[in-house]
Structure formats: structure tokens, C-alpha cells
Write a protein that holds these residues in place. Structure first.
Motif, PDB file in Angstrom:
ATOM      1  N   LEU A  24       0.846  -1.188   0.000  1.00 53.26           N
ATOM      2  CA  LEU A  24       0.000   0.000   0.000  1.00 53.26           C
ATOM      3  C   LEU A  24       0.881   1.237   0.000  1.00 53.26           C
ATOM      4  N   PRO A  25       0.421   2.308  -0.635  1.00 50.79           N
ATOM      5  CA  PRO A  25       1.230   3.527  -0.640  1.00 50.79           C
ATOM      6  C   PRO A  25       1.377   4.113   0.762  1.00 50.79           C
ATOM      7  N   SER A  26       2.466   4.797   0.981  1.00 55.45           N
ATOM      8  CA  SER A  26       2.701   5.454   2.260  1.00 55.45           C
ATOM      9  C   SER A  26       1.594   6.473   2.506  1.00 55.45           C
ATOM     10  N   GLY A  27       1.063   6.494   3.697  1.00 59.29           N
ATOM     11  CA  GLY A  27       0.009   7.443   4.036  1.00 59.29           C
ATOM     12  C   GLY A  27      -1.389   6.995   3.619  1.00 59.29           C
ATOM     13  N   PHE A  28      -1.552   5.729   3.218  1.00 59.12           N
ATOM     14  CA  PHE A  28      -2.874   5.221   2.821  1.00 59.12           C
ATOM     15  C   PHE A  28      -3.826   5.303   4.010  1.00 59.12           C
ATOM     16  N   LYS A  29      -5.001   5.857   3.799  1.00 56.67           N
ATOM     17  CA  LYS A  29      -5.999   6.004   4.862  1.00 56.67           C
ATOM     18  C   LYS A  29      -6.973   4.830   4.829  1.00 56.67           C
ATOM     19  N   HIS A  30      -7.202   4.218   5.983  1.00 55.19           N
ATOM     20  CA  HIS A  30      -8.069   3.039   6.050  1.00 55.19           C
ATOM     21  C   HIS A  30      -9.500   3.325   5.601  1.00 55.19           C
ATOM     22  N   GLN A  31      -9.962   4.551   5.734  1.00 52.22           N
ATOM     23  CA  GLN A  31     -11.348   4.875   5.374  1.00 52.22           C
ATOM     24  C   GLN A  31     -11.603   4.770   3.868  1.00 52.22           C
ATOM     25  N   TYR A  32     -10.549   4.647   3.073  1.00 52.53           N
ATOM     26  CA  TYR A  32     -10.708   4.503   1.620  1.00 52.53           C
ATOM     27  C   TYR A  32     -10.641   3.044   1.166  1.00 52.53           C
ATOM     28  N   SER A  33     -10.552   2.113   2.098  1.00 55.94           N
ATOM     29  CA  SER A  33     -10.370   0.702   1.757  1.00 55.94           C
ATOM     30  C   SER A  33     -11.480   0.156   0.870  1.00 55.94           C
ATOM     31  N   LEU A  34     -12.736   0.434   1.192  1.00 57.22           N
ATOM     32  CA  LEU A  34     -13.839  -0.123   0.412  1.00 57.22           C
ATOM     33  C   LEU A  34     -13.872   0.403  -1.018  1.00 57.22           C
ATOM     34  N   ASP A  35     -13.285   1.564  -1.247  1.00 56.87           N
ATOM     35  CA  ASP A  35     -13.244   2.124  -2.595  1.00 56.87           C
ATOM     36  C   ASP A  35     -11.937   1.801  -3.320  1.00 56.87           C
ATOM     37  N   SER A  36     -10.935   1.319  -2.599  1.00 60.15           N
ATOM     38  CA  SER A  36      -9.606   1.127  -3.184  1.00 60.15           C
ATOM     39  C   SER A  36      -9.318  -0.304  -3.622  1.00 60.15           C
ATOM     40  N   PHE A  37      -9.959  -1.271  -3.010  1.00 61.28           N
ATOM     41  CA  PHE A  37      -9.677  -2.671  -3.325  1.00 61.28           C
ATOM     42  C   PHE A  37     -10.766  -3.237  -4.226  1.00 61.28           C
ATOM     43  N   HIS A  38     -10.393  -4.231  -5.019  1.00 60.68           N
ATOM     44  CA  HIS A  38     -11.313  -4.808  -5.999  1.00 60.68           C
ATOM     45  C   HIS A  38     -12.048  -6.028  -5.480  1.00 60.68           C
ATOM     46  N   ALA A  39     -11.566  -6.626  -4.395  1.00 58.65           N
ATOM     47  CA  ALA A  39     -12.201  -7.819  -3.836  1.00 58.65           C
ATOM     48  C   ALA A  39     -11.936  -7.867  -2.336  1.00 58.65           C
ATOM     49  N   PHE A  40     -12.809  -8.606  -1.625  1.00 58.67           N
ATOM     50  CA  PHE A  40     -12.731  -8.689  -0.165  1.00 58.67           C
ATOM     51  C   PHE A  40     -13.059 -10.100   0.297  1.00 58.67           C
ATOM     52  N   PHE A  41     -12.402 -10.527   1.376  1.00 58.07           N
ATOM     53  CA  PHE A  41     -12.781 -11.749   2.073  1.00 58.07           C
ATOM     54  C   PHE A  41     -13.884 -11.380   3.063  1.00 58.07           C
ATOM     55  N   VAL A  42     -14.907 -12.229   3.189  1.00 61.35           N
ATOM     56  CA  VAL A  42     -15.953 -12.027   4.202  1.00 61.35           C
ATOM     57  C   VAL A  42     -15.528 -12.834   5.415  1.00 61.35           C
ATOM     58  N   ASN A  43     -15.139 -12.147   6.489  1.00 64.92           N
ATOM     59  CA  ASN A  43     -14.630 -12.799   7.695  1.00 64.92           C
ATOM     60  C   ASN A  43     -15.789 -13.317   8.527  1.00 64.92           C
ATOM     61  N   LYS A  44     -16.028 -14.618   8.454  1.00 65.32           N
ATOM     62  CA  LYS A  44     -17.140 -15.219   9.193  1.00 65.32           C
ATOM     63  C   LYS A  44     -16.801 -15.473  10.662  1.00 65.32           C
ATOM     64  N   TYR A  45     -15.560 -15.260  11.055  1.00 67.85           N
ATOM     65  CA  TYR A  45     -15.137 -15.531  12.425  1.00 67.85           C
ATOM     66  C   TYR A  45     -15.124 -14.278  13.305  1.00 67.85           C
ATOM     67  N   ILE A  46     -15.659 -13.158  12.828  1.00 65.40           N
ATOM     68  CA  ILE A  46     -15.556 -11.891  13.549  1.00 65.40           C
ATOM     69  C   ILE A  46     -16.276 -11.917  14.898  1.00 65.40           C
ATOM     70  N   ASP A  47     -17.441 -12.547  14.954  1.00 66.95           N
ATOM     71  CA  ASP A  47     -18.123 -12.715  16.244  1.00 66.95           C
ATOM     72  C   ASP A  47     -19.011 -13.954  16.187  1.00 66.95           C
ATOM     73  N   TYR A  48     -19.497 -14.362  17.331  1.00 66.38           N
ATOM     74  CA  TYR A  48     -20.272 -15.596  17.438  1.00 66.38           C
ATOM     75  C   TYR A  48     -21.507 -15.580  16.541  1.00 66.38           C
ATOM     76  N   HIS A  49     -22.256 -14.481  16.544  1.00 68.80           N
ATOM     77  CA  HIS A  49     -23.508 -14.420  15.792  1.00 68.80           C
ATOM     78  C   HIS A  49     -23.248 -14.478  14.281  1.00 68.80           C
TER      79      HIS A  49
END
Length: 110
Positions: A79-104
Motif C-alpha cells: 500500500l502507498p505510504s500514508g494510505f488512509k483506512h477509510q478509503y479501503s472499500l473504494d480502493s480494493f477490488h475484492a474482499f474476504f468475508v470474515n465469518k469468524y468476527i463474532d459468534y452471531h
């Protein structure tokens, strides 16, 4: 179940009734099974049309079930230096769906 990206929260009144809504961008599942290395489903924006705009619709908040934790599919570059996390959903082309985040979430997505 589908994964969506909330773009806007809003409400409107019609004949004295308030309707809480959201503008969502739909995400498509990649493949017919989870990623073999991670064991997680991969999703990407549902693109359509000649300019490949994301498919968006307005839905009532009661139609949403739970929050999903999306982990970017990073690829091979840093990632470029200074990349802001709030732009992640607009910057990446694909995502893993983390099913282990919480019990529900684990119970719903397993």
C-alpha cells in the motif's frame, strides 16, 4: 444472503410515516465455494453497464441482518505510504468475508 456496502443512510416521511433507508452497493460472490487457502468467501462489487458503475439500490433498514467484516484481498503490491483506512472499500477490488468476527456472524454464515 448477500453482502452490501452501505453508501448513504437517510430517511423520508410519507403520509406521516418515517421510512429509514440506505443506499447500498451490491457485492457479488466470486466463485462457487470459499477461497481454498483462506476458507472465506470472496466478494467484489457488482459492476454493470458500459462504464462499469457499481449496482446500487435503496433498501429499508429492516432488510439488513447484520454487519459484515470485510478484509481486503491485497494482492502483491504494498500500500502507498500514508494510505488512509477509510478509503479501503473504494480502493480494493475484492474482499474476504470474515465469518469468524463474532459468534452471531459465525452462526449465520456457517
Amino acid at each position: 444472503m448477500s453482502v452490501v456496502h452501505l453508501r448513504l443512510l437517510f430517511s423520508f416521511k410519507h403520509i406521516g410515516v418515517t421510512y429509514p433507508c440506505t443506499l447500498v452497493e451490491w457485492l457479488d460472490r466470486v466463485g462457487q465455494q470459499p477461497d481454498p487457502e483462506m476458507g472465506l468467501w470472496v466478494v467484489k462489487p457488482d459492476l454493470h453497464g458500459c462504464n462499469e458503475d457499481a449496482f446500487c439500490t435503496v433498501v429499508h433498514l429492516d432488510c439488513l441482518l447484520c454487519a459484515a467484516h470485510l478484509v481486503p484481498v491485497f494482492g502483491h503490491r504494498f500500500l502507498p505510504s500514508g494510505f488512509k483506512h477509510q478509503y479501503s472499500l473504494d480502493s480494493f477490488h475484492a474482499f474476504f468475508v470474515n465469518k469468524y468476527i463474532d459468534y452471531h456472524t459465525f452462526e449465520l454464515l456457517s
